[in-house]
Design an enzyme around this catalytic site. Structure first.
Site, PDB file in Angstrom:
ATOM      1  N   CYS A 108       3.594   8.315   1.691  1.00 15.82           N
ATOM      2  CA  CYS A 108       4.090   7.338   2.649  1.00 15.82           C
ATOM      3  C   CYS A 108       4.363   6.045   1.875  1.00 15.82           C
ATOM      4  O   CYS A 108       3.442   5.431   1.351  1.00 15.82           O
ATOM      5  CB  CYS A 108       3.016   7.148   3.715  1.00 15.82           C
ATOM      6  SG  CYS A 108       3.429   5.924   4.946  1.00 15.82           S
ATOM      7  N   CYS A 153       1.037  -3.890  15.126  1.00 19.83           N
ATOM      8  CA  CYS A 153       1.118  -3.459  13.723  1.00 19.83           C
ATOM      9  C   CYS A 153       0.570  -4.542  12.796  1.00 19.83           C
ATOM     10  O   CYS A 153       0.991  -5.701  12.866  1.00 19.83           O
ATOM     11  CB  CYS A 153       2.569  -3.161  13.382  1.00 19.83           C
ATOM     12  SG  CYS A 153       2.838  -2.862  11.617  1.00 19.83           S
ATOM     13  N   CYS A 212       6.132  -6.258  15.382  1.00 23.23           N
ATOM     14  CA  CYS A 212       5.578  -5.364  16.412  1.00 23.23           C
ATOM     15  C   CYS A 212       4.125  -5.784  16.663  1.00 23.23           C
ATOM     16  O   CYS A 212       3.343  -5.934  15.718  1.00 23.23           O
ATOM     17  CB  CYS A 212       5.647  -3.910  15.948  1.00 23.23           C
ATOM     18  SG  CYS A 212       7.338  -3.383  15.609  1.00 23.23           S
ATOM     19  N   GLU A 215       0.817  -1.196   0.000  1.00 29.86           N
ATOM     20  CA  GLU A 215       0.000   0.000   0.000  1.00 29.86           C
ATOM     21  C   GLU A 215       0.859   1.258   0.000  1.00 29.86           C
ATOM     22  O   GLU A 215       2.002   1.255   0.452  1.00 29.86           O
ATOM     23  CB  GLU A 215      -0.917   0.012   1.213  1.00 29.86           C
ATOM     24  CG  GLU A 215      -0.116   0.012   2.485  1.00 29.86           C
ATOM     25  CD  GLU A 215      -0.968  -0.102   3.727  1.00 29.86           C
ATOM     26  OE1 GLU A 215      -2.009  -0.770   3.670  1.00 29.86           O
ATOM     27  OE2 GLU A 215      -0.588   0.469   4.736  1.00 29.86           O
ATOM     28  N   CYS A 272      -0.043   2.093   9.153  1.00 28.22           N
ATOM     29  CA  CYS A 272       0.808   1.014   8.701  1.00 28.22           C
ATOM     30  C   CYS A 272       0.131  -0.353   8.503  1.00 28.22           C
ATOM     31  O   CYS A 272      -0.272  -0.996   9.460  1.00 28.22           O
ATOM     32  CB  CYS A 272       1.865   0.919   9.793  1.00 28.22           C
ATOM     33  SG  CYS A 272       3.199  -0.179   9.537  1.00 28.22           S
ATOM     34  N   CYS A 321       6.656  -7.583   7.003  1.00 28.74           N
ATOM     35  CA  CYS A 321       7.781  -7.113   7.821  1.00 28.74           C
ATOM     36  C   CYS A 321       8.143  -8.192   8.832  1.00 28.74           C
ATOM     37  O   CYS A 321       7.263  -8.859   9.371  1.00 28.74           O
ATOM     38  CB  CYS A 321       7.409  -5.821   8.563  1.00 28.74           C
ATOM     39  SG  CYS A 321       8.750  -5.162   9.576  1.00 28.74           S
TER      40      CYS A 321
HETATM   41  N1  SAH Z   1       9.074  -0.188  10.089  1.00 26.95           N
HETATM   42  C1  SAH Z   1       9.255   1.198  10.290  1.00 26.95           C
HETATM   43  C2  SAH Z   1       8.429   2.068   9.374  1.00 26.95           C
HETATM   44  C3  SAH Z   1       7.016   1.639   9.091  1.00 26.95           C
HETATM   45  S1  SAH Z   1       5.908   1.728  10.455  1.00 26.95           S
HETATM   46  C4  SAH Z   1       9.002   1.565  11.744  1.00 26.95           C
HETATM   47  O1  SAH Z   1       8.511   0.741  12.498  1.00 26.95           O
HETATM   48  O2  SAH Z   1       9.353   2.676  12.116  1.00 26.95           O
HETATM   49  C5  SAH Z   1       5.665   3.477  10.644  1.00 26.95           C
HETATM   50  C6  SAH Z   1       5.146   3.872  12.011  1.00 26.95           C
HETATM   51  O3  SAH Z   1       3.806   3.400  12.194  1.00 26.95           O
HETATM   52  C7  SAH Z   1       5.982   3.282  13.152  1.00 26.95           C
HETATM   53  O4  SAH Z   1       6.327   4.268  14.086  1.00 26.95           O
HETATM   54  C8  SAH Z   1       5.025   2.279  13.730  1.00 26.95           C
HETATM   55  O5  SAH Z   1       5.302   2.042  15.081  1.00 26.95           O
HETATM   56  C9  SAH Z   1       3.675   2.922  13.509  1.00 26.95           C
HETATM   57  N2  SAH Z   1       2.543   2.007  13.641  1.00 26.95           N
HETATM   58  C10 SAH Z   1       2.464   0.707  13.284  1.00 26.95           C
HETATM   59  N3  SAH Z   1       1.251   0.201  13.578  1.00 26.95           N
HETATM   60  C11 SAH Z   1       0.544   1.183  14.159  1.00 26.95           C
HETATM   61  C12 SAH Z   1      -0.768   1.290  14.686  1.00 26.95           C
HETATM   62  N4  SAH Z   1      -1.601   0.252  14.677  1.00 26.95           N
HETATM   63  N5  SAH Z   1      -1.149   2.467  15.227  1.00 26.95           N
HETATM   64  C13 SAH Z   1      -0.314   3.533  15.227  1.00 26.95           C
HETATM   65  N6  SAH Z   1       0.926   3.509  14.717  1.00 26.95           N
HETATM   66  C14 SAH Z   1       1.361   2.349  14.196  1.00 26.95           C
HETATM   67 FE1  SF4 Z   2       7.577  -3.657  10.885  1.00 24.48          FE
HETATM   68 FE2  SF4 Z   2       5.228  -2.644  11.590  1.00 24.48          FE
HETATM   69 FE3  SF4 Z   2       7.148  -2.924  13.412  1.00 24.48          FE
HETATM   70 FE4  SF4 Z   2       7.428  -1.071  11.503  1.00 24.48          FE
HETATM   71  S1  SF4 Z   2       5.868  -1.114  13.096  1.00 24.48           S
HETATM   72  S2  SF4 Z   2       8.985  -2.520  12.213  1.00 24.48           S
HETATM   73  S3  SF4 Z   2       6.407  -2.122   9.798  1.00 24.48           S
HETATM   74  S4  SF4 Z   2       6.133  -4.578  12.309  1.00 24.48           S
END
Ligand code: SAH
Ligand code: SF4
Length: 345
Positions: free
Chosen positions: A103, A117, A114, A90, A333, A110
């Protein structure tokens, strides 16, 4: 088959030479693709017909959005793109006067896992190529241009961990900043990372003016490990790399901190965070969790979010709360892809 978007400048020059064409054709093609957004060689009007035919015979189609959603307030649009092998990624365009930001996704899925996410749920599917990442930028810029606006900022905050796809992300930054490419200032590009120390250092030396955002989410190791289970590096190692990035670039880092209700959102977490990052040139961006199906965590209360910000500010840490746009279309994300996967089950 040659996909012109997969070639760097050196490779394109070689191709042009092998076709018996003068060297300046490479520059013309580069400008057509990255300045004008013309990816179909048949449409590159300044090339001789024979060369256009030759390149067209080889060209691949641009990945088309298979679903395009725009938020109710029209501030955010999100495209779901299907890649050649069927992977779905996306791209999000965020409109905010006077700038438009794209973005970008850097990986399909990934590996970092996390817990909050939606992309993390999928695991790593594969790296995106430079062409697949550049296509997203070209597409988003064409939406902006069609609306009489200009794409001014790029953030690597879509699906995936950009510093785990370093070589391709670095080449994309080259093309975004090259005068014959997007000709963007590196100061308008932000790489967001979960924190891979050695690649934070590479970024500092290869692209010192690109903004660095580090997703920290917790001041202490134990809690961070619960939220970011696969991250190889400790909080200490990440902060050491950030210190070195500060020193080498003279810049300021942004710490992203996703707030989860009753998990990492107390004032004492905030004070501990302030302690940990003391001495760094840093700014904290708080992101209230955007809950989505299948992922862990609840959204913090407004009161807790403001309290966390206040506690950080009381310790002298500049802190903002992310302005959220497009929540109604799940523009955080990985969420759109997560939705579709659920539907197809
Ligand atoms: N992998 C990288 C970049 C992509 S994620 C990273 O983790 O930084 C970009 C941002 O979106 C990150 O700060 C991540 O923690 C945040 N993010 C992921 N899932 C989310 C969610 N459900 N609600 C709010 N922020 C989220
Ligand atoms: Fe990967 Fe999502 Fe964690 Fe970013 S926030 S490192 S995209 S799992």
């Amino acid at each position: 088959m040659t996909d012109l978007l997969e070639l760097d400048r050196g490779e394109l020059a070689q191709l042009i030479e092998s076709l018996g064409q003068p060297a300046y054709r490479a520059r013309q093609i580069w400008r057509q693709i990255y300045q004008r957004g013309v990816t179909d060689p048949g449409q590159m009007s300044d090339l001789p017909a024979e060369l256009r035919r030759r390149l067209s015979a080889d060209a691949e189609a641009l990945a088309e959005p298979i679903e395009l959603q725009t938020s109710a307030d029209e501030s955010t649009s999100k495209a779901l793109l299907r890649l050649d092998d069927g992977e779905l990624i996306e791209t999000v365009l965020i409109r905010s006067e006077p700038r438009d930001t794209v973005c970008l996704s850097s990986q399909a899925g990934c590996a970092m896992g996390c817990v909050f996410c939606a992309t993390g749920l999928q695991g790593l599917r594969r790296q995106l190529t430079t062409g697949e990442i550049m296509r997203q930028a070209i597409l988003a810029r064409s939406w902006s241009r069609d609306e009489g606006r200009e794409l001014t900022h790029v953030v690597f905050m879509g699906m995936g961990e950009p510093l785990a796809n370093y070589a391709n992300v670095s080449e994309v930054i080259e093309r975004l900043t090259h005068p014959d490419g997007f000709a963007m200032s590196p100061r308008r590009i932000t790489v967001s990372t979960v924190g891979i120390p050695q690649n934070i250092l590479r970024l500092a030396s290869d692209h010192p003016h690109v903004n660095l955002a580090v997703s920290l989410h917790a001041p202490q190791q134990k809690l961070r490990r619960e939220l970011v289970p696969v991250a190889g590096a400790s909080v200490d190692d990440i902060l050491d790399a950030v210190r070195e990035h500060n020193r080498q670039t003279g810049g300021r880092v942004t710490f992203e901190y996703v707030l989860l209700r009753d998990v990492n959102d107390s004032r004492s977490h905030a004070r501990r965070l302030a302690e940990r990052i003391r001495g760094l040139r840093a700014h904290v961006n708080l992101i209230p969790l955007n809950p989505s199906p299948g992922v862990v965590g609840e959204r913090p209360s407004r009161r807790a979010t403001l309290g966390f910000q206040q506690a950080l500010q009381d310790c002298g840490v500049p802190t903002t709360i992310r302005v959220e746009q497009g929540r109604d279309i799940a523009a955080a994300c990985g969420q759109l892809r997560g939705d579709r996967l659920q539907e197809s089950r």
